[in-house]
Design a protein around this motif. Structure first.
Motif, mmCIF file in Angstrom:
data_model
loop_
_atom_site.group_PDB
_atom_site.id
_atom_site.type_symbol
_atom_site.label_atom_id
_atom_site.label_comp_id
_atom_site.label_asym_id
_atom_site.label_seq_id
_atom_site.Cartn_x
_atom_site.Cartn_y
_atom_site.Cartn_z
ATOM 1 N N PHE A 85 0.892 -1.117 -0.119
ATOM 2 C CA PHE A 85 0.002 0.099 0.199
ATOM 3 C C PHE A 85 0.760 1.233 0.133
ATOM 4 O O PHE A 85 0.591 2.196 -0.652
ATOM 5 C CB PHE A 85 -0.873 -0.177 1.138
ATOM 6 C CG PHE A 85 -1.865 1.058 1.186
ATOM 7 C CD1 PHE A 85 -2.677 1.357 0.170
ATOM 8 C CD2 PHE A 85 -1.871 2.029 2.251
ATOM 9 C CE1 PHE A 85 -3.605 2.486 0.318
ATOM 10 C CE2 PHE A 85 -2.926 3.074 2.521
ATOM 11 C CZ PHE A 85 -3.778 3.208 1.388
ATOM 12 N N VAL A 86 1.833 1.126 0.975
ATOM 13 C CA VAL A 86 2.765 2.256 0.939
ATOM 14 C C VAL A 86 4.187 1.962 0.791
ATOM 15 O O VAL A 86 4.593 0.605 1.406
ATOM 16 C CB VAL A 86 2.595 3.231 2.037
ATOM 17 C CG1 VAL A 86 1.425 4.066 1.996
ATOM 18 C CG2 VAL A 86 2.504 2.359 3.413
ATOM 19 N N LEU A 89 9.627 5.643 3.512
ATOM 20 C CA LEU A 89 9.841 7.078 3.304
ATOM 21 C C LEU A 89 11.319 7.486 3.690
ATOM 22 O O LEU A 89 11.883 6.929 4.669
ATOM 23 C CB LEU A 89 8.969 7.787 4.281
ATOM 24 C CG LEU A 89 7.372 7.387 4.045
ATOM 25 C CD1 LEU A 89 6.615 8.424 5.177
ATOM 26 C CD2 LEU A 89 6.881 8.067 2.880
ATOM 27 N N LEU A 97 5.483 14.718 3.562
ATOM 28 C CA LEU A 97 4.321 14.320 3.771
ATOM 29 C C LEU A 97 3.467 15.027 4.523
ATOM 30 O O LEU A 97 2.320 15.171 4.592
ATOM 31 C CB LEU A 97 4.567 12.732 4.008
ATOM 32 C CG LEU A 97 3.471 11.932 3.840
ATOM 33 C CD1 LEU A 97 2.778 12.039 2.352
ATOM 34 C CD2 LEU A 97 3.767 10.351 4.077
ATOM 35 N N LEU A 101 -0.098 16.814 4.331
ATOM 36 C CA LEU A 101 -1.098 16.412 4.920
ATOM 37 C C LEU A 101 -1.847 17.603 6.056
ATOM 38 O O LEU A 101 -3.018 17.617 6.110
ATOM 39 C CB LEU A 101 -0.911 15.107 5.814
ATOM 40 C CG LEU A 101 -0.850 13.693 4.878
ATOM 41 C CD1 LEU A 101 -0.383 12.707 5.762
ATOM 42 C CD2 LEU A 101 -1.890 13.497 4.214
ATOM 43 N N ALA B 224 -5.958 10.645 0.153
ATOM 44 C CA ALA B 224 -4.574 11.184 0.359
ATOM 45 C C ALA B 224 -4.185 10.809 1.785
ATOM 46 O O ALA B 224 -2.956 10.700 1.957
ATOM 47 C CB ALA B 224 -4.744 12.752 -0.074
ATOM 48 N N ARG B 225 -5.169 11.308 2.835
ATOM 49 C CA ARG B 225 -4.785 10.990 4.142
ATOM 50 C C ARG B 225 -4.661 9.642 4.564
ATOM 51 O O ARG B 225 -3.663 9.498 5.241
ATOM 52 C CB ARG B 225 -6.115 11.552 4.854
ATOM 53 C CG ARG B 225 -5.985 13.138 5.500
ATOM 54 C CD ARG B 225 -6.802 13.070 6.700
ATOM 55 N NE ARG B 225 -8.046 12.634 6.952
ATOM 56 C CZ ARG B 225 -8.975 13.279 6.190
ATOM 57 N NH1 ARG B 225 -9.004 14.273 5.659
ATOM 58 N NH2 ARG B 225 -10.241 12.535 6.274
ATOM 59 N N ALA B 226 -5.460 8.702 3.776
ATOM 60 C CA ALA B 226 -5.128 7.287 4.238
ATOM 61 C C ALA B 226 -3.812 6.930 3.763
ATOM 62 O O ALA B 226 -3.247 6.176 4.646
ATOM 63 C CB ALA B 226 -6.396 6.522 3.402
ATOM 64 N N VAL B 227 -3.280 7.389 2.516
ATOM 65 C CA VAL B 227 -2.148 7.112 2.010
ATOM 66 C C VAL B 227 -1.067 7.522 2.820
ATOM 67 O O VAL B 227 0.028 6.634 3.405
ATOM 68 C CB VAL B 227 -1.974 7.548 0.529
ATOM 69 C CG1 VAL B 227 -0.465 7.210 0.202
ATOM 70 C CG2 VAL B 227 -2.802 6.702 -0.303
ATOM 71 N N GLY B 228 -1.066 8.963 3.237
ATOM 72 C CA GLY B 228 -0.268 9.437 4.231
ATOM 73 C C GLY B 228 0.087 9.101 5.483
ATOM 74 O O GLY B 228 1.004 8.686 5.758
ATOM 75 N N LYS B 229 -1.017 8.735 5.910
ATOM 76 C CA LYS B 229 -1.157 8.298 7.383
ATOM 77 C C LYS B 229 -0.449 6.675 7.439
ATOM 78 O O LYS B 229 0.337 6.452 8.449
ATOM 79 C CB LYS B 229 -2.459 8.238 8.126
ATOM 80 C CG LYS B 229 -2.971 9.472 8.608
ATOM 81 C CD LYS B 229 -4.409 9.588 9.106
ATOM 82 C CE LYS B 229 -4.936 8.834 9.964
ATOM 83 N NZ LYS B 229 -6.114 9.003 10.624
ATOM 84 N N ALA B 230 -1.000 6.007 6.599
ATOM 85 C CA ALA B 230 -0.460 4.480 6.470
ATOM 86 C C ALA B 230 1.217 4.655 6.282
ATOM 87 O O ALA B 230 1.826 3.764 6.931
ATOM 88 C CB ALA B 230 -1.012 3.915 5.301
ATOM 89 N N ALA B 231 1.666 5.703 5.590
ATOM 90 C CA ALA B 231 2.940 5.646 5.361
ATOM 91 C C ALA B 231 3.752 6.208 6.640
ATOM 92 O O ALA B 231 4.891 5.670 6.866
ATOM 93 C CB ALA B 231 3.411 6.604 4.018
ATOM 94 N N VAL B 255 0.544 11.410 -2.690
ATOM 95 C CA VAL B 255 -0.432 12.366 -1.717
ATOM 96 C C VAL B 255 -0.410 13.440 -2.475
ATOM 97 O O VAL B 255 -1.849 14.259 -2.635
ATOM 98 C CB VAL B 255 0.321 12.392 -0.316
ATOM 99 C CG1 VAL B 255 -0.634 13.377 0.380
ATOM 100 C CG2 VAL B 255 0.168 11.075 0.243
#
Lengths: 118, 310
Positions: A85-86, A89, A97, A101, B224-231, B255
């Motif tokens: 999924f990710v 980083l 990021l 966000l 975008a938040r889901a991807v960012g938080k997961a990362a 994102v």
């Protein structure tokens, strides 16, 4: 070994495992394997006296998760087949990021603090 | 046949500008499909020419099973530097075959092992929830495909963000993205010059799944938040494996793209932009590669037919 141990409904001695394994392993081999599994935190040891009792750390889904974790740790094979999924980083990415966000809305700040505390 | 037999070996270079620019200006679905098609055609032509060189090279080896006439001067004159190239091609083609075989074997072995590992789970549904403190989420291809997600990954996301994550993984399975990635990997084995395309195709499939997830949830910022938080959660769990890079990595780019507007659906970039030119160069390279390899194959066929004693 783990699947045999998983069949047990309560902590069992090593001889119990040895009897149910078809491999015909010696008692000392069974103990060695159990000790290795203990190092990997896949089993726990209990009972102060003898015999020492063993049980799997997790059963059912937990056991599957441990096996899957071991499979996923083979990074080369994993990356060739699965799309994560990710991806990883870099520290620079992390800052970027966070700022992206934070710009995206206030919801993120609240929920990310929750996540870091949990 | 002359120099045409060597052209397809280096023409994959023409696809590299496209690999760099496609992600910025094309819809990720078009980018993934276009780059994969280019990679497969270029790899096929390159391998065909390697095969032709191997035929000429093998015919010169003592004790080979090919007709004697195939090592005549007429055949050898058709290929410049036939001695070195022929022998080098034998080694190269063996490496290509070995690389492709090991890639395929590794791919299917890993998939089978992962499905076997999931088999004892009580749920046979699409989503396999694994109690694990390491956050991860993967789409496991197969029939049927499964989504493997760890409990700690779900725990850090809100219910709506979890839906975005699952929609992303479902898009991977529904779009059969693993086939594109496998094709890109095999193309990289066939010609190392095609390896940069794999990174670009992999990124495009992630973006494609992100766009599908945004469509499904109807909220680009949420995705975008889901991807960012997961990362960020995955990053906290794993020690950073490499030093800082100046360029933004794939996740921030994804994102940022999700926070931006919906990418246009058009299939081909406008002609007079850098992407348009890169697409033209890649298309021209692919066309020249196809024509060269067909020309070389036909020329060798004619020469060999003439050299074969009836």
């Amino acid at each position: 070994m783990l699947s045999v141990l998983g069949e047990a409904t309560e902590p069992v001695p090593a001889t119990w495992v040895q009897e149910r394994l078809d491999a015909g392993l010696s008692y000392s081999t069974v103990i060695t394997i159990l000790t290795r599994l203990l190092d990997k935190k896949a089993v726990t040891r209990s009972g102060s006296g003898r015999p020492v009792l063993w049980q799997p750390m997790a059963n059912g889904a937990g056991l599957t998760a441990i096996r899957m974790r071991r499979l996923l740790d083979q990074r080369h094979d994993r990356d060739a087949v699965l799309s994560s999924f990710v991806s990883a980083l870099s520290p620079h990415d992390e800052d970027l990021l966070r700022s992206l966000l934070n710009e995206s809305g206030p919801e993120f700040r609240d929920s990310s603090t929750d996540a870091s505390e949990s | 046949m002359g120099v045409f037999v060597y052209l397809p070996l280096v023409l994959p270079l023409t696809a590299l500008p496209m690999a760099r620019l496609a992600e910025q200006h094309l819809h990720p679905r078009s980018a993934a499909r276009l780059l994969t098609a280019i990679a497969v055609i270029l790899a096929g032509c390159s391998t065909l020419c390697l095969g032709l060189l191997v035929v000429v090279g093998t015919a010169q080896l003592p004790g080979n099973p090919l007709p004697d006439g195939w090592s005549d001067d007429e055949v050898r004159e058709a290929v410049p530097h036939d001695r070195i190239a022929g022998k080098a091609a034998i080694v190269a083609l063996a490496a290509v075959a070995l690389g492709c075989a090991s890639t395929l074997w590794g791919h299917y072995r890993f998939r089978a092992r992962a499905h076997r590992t999931l088999a004892p789970l009580s749920t046979t549904g699409e989503v396999a929830l694994l109690p694990d403190e390491v956050p991860y989420a993967y789409a496991l291809p197969g029939s049927p495909g499964r989504i493997m997600v760890s409990s700690s990954m779900l725990a850090c996301l809100t219910a709506a963000e979890q839906q975005a994550l699952l929609a992303h993984e479902r898009a991977h399975l529904a779009g059969r993205h693993h086939r594109l990635l496998l094709a890109a990997q095999l193309a990289g084995c066939a010609n190392p010059l095609l390896r940069p395309l794999r990174t670009a195709i992999s990124y495009s499939t992630e973006r494609w799944a992100d766009e599908e997830a945004a469509l499904h949830t109807g909220d680009r910022r949420l995705t975008a938040r889901a991807v960012g938080k997961a990362a960020l959660v995955s990053h906290r769990a794993a020690a950073p494996a490499f030093a800082a890079f100046a360029a933004a990595g794939p996740v921030p780019r994804r994102v940022a793209a999700l926070l931006g507007p919906v990418p246009p659906e058009r299939g081909w970039p406008p002609a007079l932009t850098s992407t348009g030119i890169a697409a033209f160069v890649a298309a021209a390279g692919t066309a020249v590669s196809t024509l060269s390899s067909l020309n070389a194959a036909f020329a060798l066929f004619v020469v060999l037919e003439a050299a074969t004693p009836l």
